[in-house]
Design a protein around this motif. Structure first.
Motif, mmCIF file in Angstrom:
data_model
loop_
_atom_site.group_PDB
_atom_site.id
_atom_site.type_symbol
_atom_site.label_atom_id
_atom_site.label_comp_id
_atom_site.label_asym_id
_atom_site.label_seq_id
_atom_site.Cartn_x
_atom_site.Cartn_y
_atom_site.Cartn_z
ATOM 1 N N CYS A 19 -5.472 40.323 53.162
ATOM 2 C CA CYS A 19 -4.367 40.958 52.445
ATOM 3 C C CYS A 19 -3.099 40.115 52.474
ATOM 4 O O CYS A 19 -2.633 39.708 53.541
ATOM 5 N N ASP A 20 -2.525 39.867 51.272
ATOM 6 C CA ASP A 20 -1.259 39.141 51.193
ATOM 7 C C ASP A 20 -0.153 39.992 50.567
ATOM 8 O O ASP A 20 0.888 39.485 50.173
ATOM 9 N N PHE A 21 -0.398 41.301 50.462
ATOM 10 C CA PHE A 21 0.645 42.184 49.931
ATOM 11 C C PHE A 21 1.749 42.373 50.967
ATOM 12 O O PHE A 21 1.556 42.126 52.156
ATOM 13 N N ASN A 22 2.896 42.821 50.502
ATOM 14 C CA ASN A 22 4.021 43.065 51.407
ATOM 15 C C ASN A 22 3.696 44.261 52.301
ATOM 16 O O ASN A 22 3.583 45.390 51.820
ATOM 17 N N LYS A 23 3.526 44.005 53.596
ATOM 18 C CA LYS A 23 3.127 45.092 54.503
ATOM 19 C C LYS A 23 3.566 44.778 55.921
ATOM 20 O O LYS A 23 3.801 43.614 56.286
ATOM 21 N N VAL A 24 3.694 45.838 56.730
ATOM 22 C CA VAL A 24 4.036 45.714 58.153
ATOM 23 C C VAL A 24 3.233 46.751 58.931
ATOM 24 O O VAL A 24 2.767 47.745 58.360
ATOM 25 N N PHE A 25 3.097 46.520 60.242
ATOM 26 C CA PHE A 25 2.461 47.527 61.086
ATOM 27 C C PHE A 25 3.315 48.794 61.112
ATOM 28 O O PHE A 25 4.544 48.736 61.156
ATOM 29 N N PHE A 26 2.664 49.913 61.099
ATOM 30 C CA PHE A 26 3.326 51.221 60.982
ATOM 31 C C PHE A 26 4.226 51.534 62.183
ATOM 32 O O PHE A 26 5.320 52.062 62.026
ATOM 33 N N LYS A 27 3.756 51.193 63.375
ATOM 34 C CA LYS A 27 4.469 51.591 64.593
ATOM 35 C C LYS A 27 5.880 51.016 64.650
ATOM 36 O O LYS A 27 6.119 49.864 64.286
ATOM 37 N N GLN A 28 6.796 51.860 65.094
ATOM 38 C CA GLN A 28 8.201 51.492 65.312
ATOM 39 C C GLN A 28 8.909 51.042 64.032
ATOM 40 O O GLN A 28 9.868 50.269 64.079
ATOM 41 N N GLN A 29 8.416 51.512 62.891
ATOM 42 C CA GLN A 29 9.078 51.225 61.626
ATOM 43 C C GLN A 29 9.897 52.441 61.183
ATOM 44 O O GLN A 29 9.533 53.584 61.505
ATOM 45 N N PRO A 30 10.975 52.225 60.432
ATOM 46 C CA PRO A 30 11.819 53.345 59.968
ATOM 47 C C PRO A 30 11.208 54.022 58.740
ATOM 48 O O PRO A 30 11.770 53.991 57.644
ATOM 49 N N VAL A 31 10.057 54.648 58.937
ATOM 50 C CA VAL A 31 9.284 55.175 57.810
ATOM 51 C C VAL A 31 10.045 56.280 57.072
ATOM 52 O O VAL A 31 10.147 56.263 55.835
ATOM 53 N N ASP A 32 10.595 57.229 57.814
ATOM 54 C CA ASP A 32 11.315 58.331 57.169
ATOM 55 C C ASP A 32 12.523 57.819 56.380
ATOM 56 O O ASP A 32 12.777 58.259 55.258
ATOM 57 N N GLU A 33 13.245 56.875 56.973
ATOM 58 C CA GLU A 33 14.415 56.307 56.307
ATOM 59 C C GLU A 33 14.000 55.525 55.056
ATOM 60 O O GLU A 33 14.698 55.542 54.037
#
Length: 380
Positions: A19-33
Motif C-alpha cells: 500500500c502506497d496510499f496516504n495512511k497512518v497507524f490508528f493508535k494515538q492519532q487524533p481521529v475524532d478531531e
C-alpha cells in the motif's frame, strides 16, 4: 456541476506491504478531531462552490474507513449528510471495508446513514498469500463479513481481488476466483500487484528479496480473470472491473468519464471547476490548514484544454466501451479523429484499438497492453 465526492480516512490498524496510499497507524492519532476537520472542509467547499444540487455518488476510502469505531462512523456520516446536502438522492454511497473489521453495529450505522454499497478488500482467499502480502484477515473473515452484511440488508457488495502476488501461481488465482464466485456479490475489481515506492514490497525488491510471477504468468492471470468473469455472468466494463449488469461502480465511472469530483481529507485528490487539487498528506498539517482557511490544498493545477483531451482519452479508454466520438466532440468542439488521427491509425494498425463509427475502444490485445496505448495520447 460537481456530482461526486471522495472522502479519505487515512487510519489503519495494520499497514499492508503493497500500500502506497496516504495512511497512518490508528493508535494515538487524533481521529475524532480529524473527522471534525473533514466536516469543516466539506462545509467550506459547499459554500465556496455554491453547491445547490445534491451529489450523485460518494465514496469513502482510505486507509481503512472501517477502522473507525461505530460512534466515529456515525459522526462522520452525520457530517456528510449535513454538509453534502441530502444523501437521499445519492445513486451510490459506497464505503471501503476490511474483512473482519465490520461488526453488526458498524454495518447498521452504515446502512441507517444511507450507505448502499460496500467495497470489501479481499485480495485473495489463500491464507498463506494473505499473510505474505501483510493482510491480517483470513478467508473465514470474508465469509463472516459478507454474511453479516447480508443480514443487515446490504445487497450491493463488491470484492477487490489481486493477482501476480509474490509466489502466486496461476492455479492459486484460479482457486481464488472459484471461491469468489460462490459468494453472493454483484461486482469484482481484479488488479495486478504494482510495486510502488515507499512500500514494504519496494524495499524488499530493492534488496532482491521479493519473488514475483513472470510477466507472462501475470498476463495469463488477467486473461483467466476476464474469461472466468464472463463465464459467471460478470461483464467487464473497465480494464480491471466486472459486474452483474446494473451494478457497475457509478462513482468510479465519474473518474473514467473525466468528470468533476470533490476530494476531501488528508492526501485526497479532486477535480473541481477545471482544477486538479491535492490536499496535504500529514494529518496534523491537514487539520491545521482546515482550521485556518477551510482548505488544505498542497496544489491546485489548472487543466488546459489539451491536457483535458489527453485525460479524456487515457481515462476513457479504460472503459470497455471506450471513448464516444460524439461526447468528445460536444465537450471539445473538435473531432476525435482530427485531434488524434495519427495515434489512432498507428494503434489500430498494431491491433490495439478498434475505431468504429461511434467510438474508439481497446481490443483484447489492447487491454493486455493498456499502458502502452494510453501513453500514445500523452502529447503535450
Amino acid at each position: 456541476m460537481i456530482k461526486s465526492a471522495y472522502i479519505h480516512i487515512p487510519f489503519c490498524h495494520h499497514i499492508c506491504h503493497y500500500c502506497d496510499f496516504n495512511k497512518v497507524f490508528f493508535k494515538q492519532q487524533p481521529v475524532d478531531e480529524y473527522i471534525e476537520s473533514l466536516i469543516t472542509e466539506m462545509h467550506h467547499a459547499k459554500e465556496v462552490n455554491k453547491q445547490q444540487e445534491p451529489l450523485k455518488t460518494i465514496f469513502i476510502g482510505g486507509g481503512t474507513p472501517t477502522a473507525l469505531s461505530a460512534k466515529q462512523l456515525d459522526r462522520l456520516l452525520e457530517g456528510i449528510s449535513t454538509e453534502l446536502l441530502s444523501t437521499n438522492e445519492l445513486i451510490e454511497f459506497a464505503v471501503e471495508a476490511n474483512p473482519g473489521e465490520l461488526s453488526i453495529e458498524k454495518l447498521e450505522v452504515l446502512k441507517n446513514a444511507g450507505v448502499n454499497r460496500l467495497s470489501i478488500g479481499v485480495q485473495s482467499f489463500d491464507d498463506e498469500l494473505l499473510n505474505k502480502i501483510g493482510r491480517v484477515h483470513r478467508k473465514d473473515d470474508v465469509f463472516r463479513t459478507i454474511k453479516q452484511a447480508e443480514q443487515v440488508g446490504f445487497d450491493n457488495l463488491s470484492l477487490d481481488l489481486m493477482y501476480a502476488l509474490p509466489g502466486q501461481t496461476i492455479e492459486q488465482f484460479r482457486e481464488t476466483l472459484e471461491t469468489a464466485f460462490t459468494l453472493n456479490v454483484k461486482h469484482f475489481s481484479a488488479y495486478s500487484l504494482i510495486i510502488e515506492p515507499k512500500t514494504v514490497f519496494y524495499n524488499l525488491m530493492q534488496k532482491g528479496k521479493l519473488t514475483l510471477p513472470p510477466q507472462e504468468h501475470e498476463a495469463q492471470m488477467y486473461e483467466l480473470a476476464m474469461e472466468e468473469m464472463e463465464r459467471h455472468g460478470f461483464k467487464q466494463y473497465e480494464i480491471s472491473n466486472y459486474s452483474i449488469p446494473g451494478y457497475e461502480s457509478q462513482h468510479n465511472l465519474t473518474y473514467w468519464n473525466n468528470e468533476n469530483y470533490y476530494g476531501f481529507g488528508a492526501g485526497a485528490h479532486g477535480y473541481v471547476n477545471g482544477l486538479r487539487t491535492s490536499n496535504v498528506g500529514p494529518i496534523r498539517k491537514y487539520m491545521e490548514n482546515i482550521d485556518e482557511s477551510g482548505t488544505a490544498f498542497s496544489a491546485q493545477t489548472e487543466v488546459s484544454k489539451e491536457e483535458e483531451m489527453e485525460e479524456q482519452m487515457f481515462l476513457g479508454l479504460r472503459k470497455v466501451k471506450g471513448v464516444n466520438k460524439e461526447t468528445f466532440y460536444k465537450r471539445f468542439s473538435v473531432k476525435l479523429e482530427e485531434k488524434f488521427g495519427s495515434q489512432i491509425q498507428k494503434l489500430v494498425k498494431q491491433g490495439l484499438l478498434v475505431d468504429d463509427d461511434e467510438s474508439l475502444f481497446l481490443t483484447h490485445k489492447g487491454k493486455l497492453l493498456g499502458n502502452e496505448v494510453f501513453q500514445e495520447f500523452l502529447i503535450s
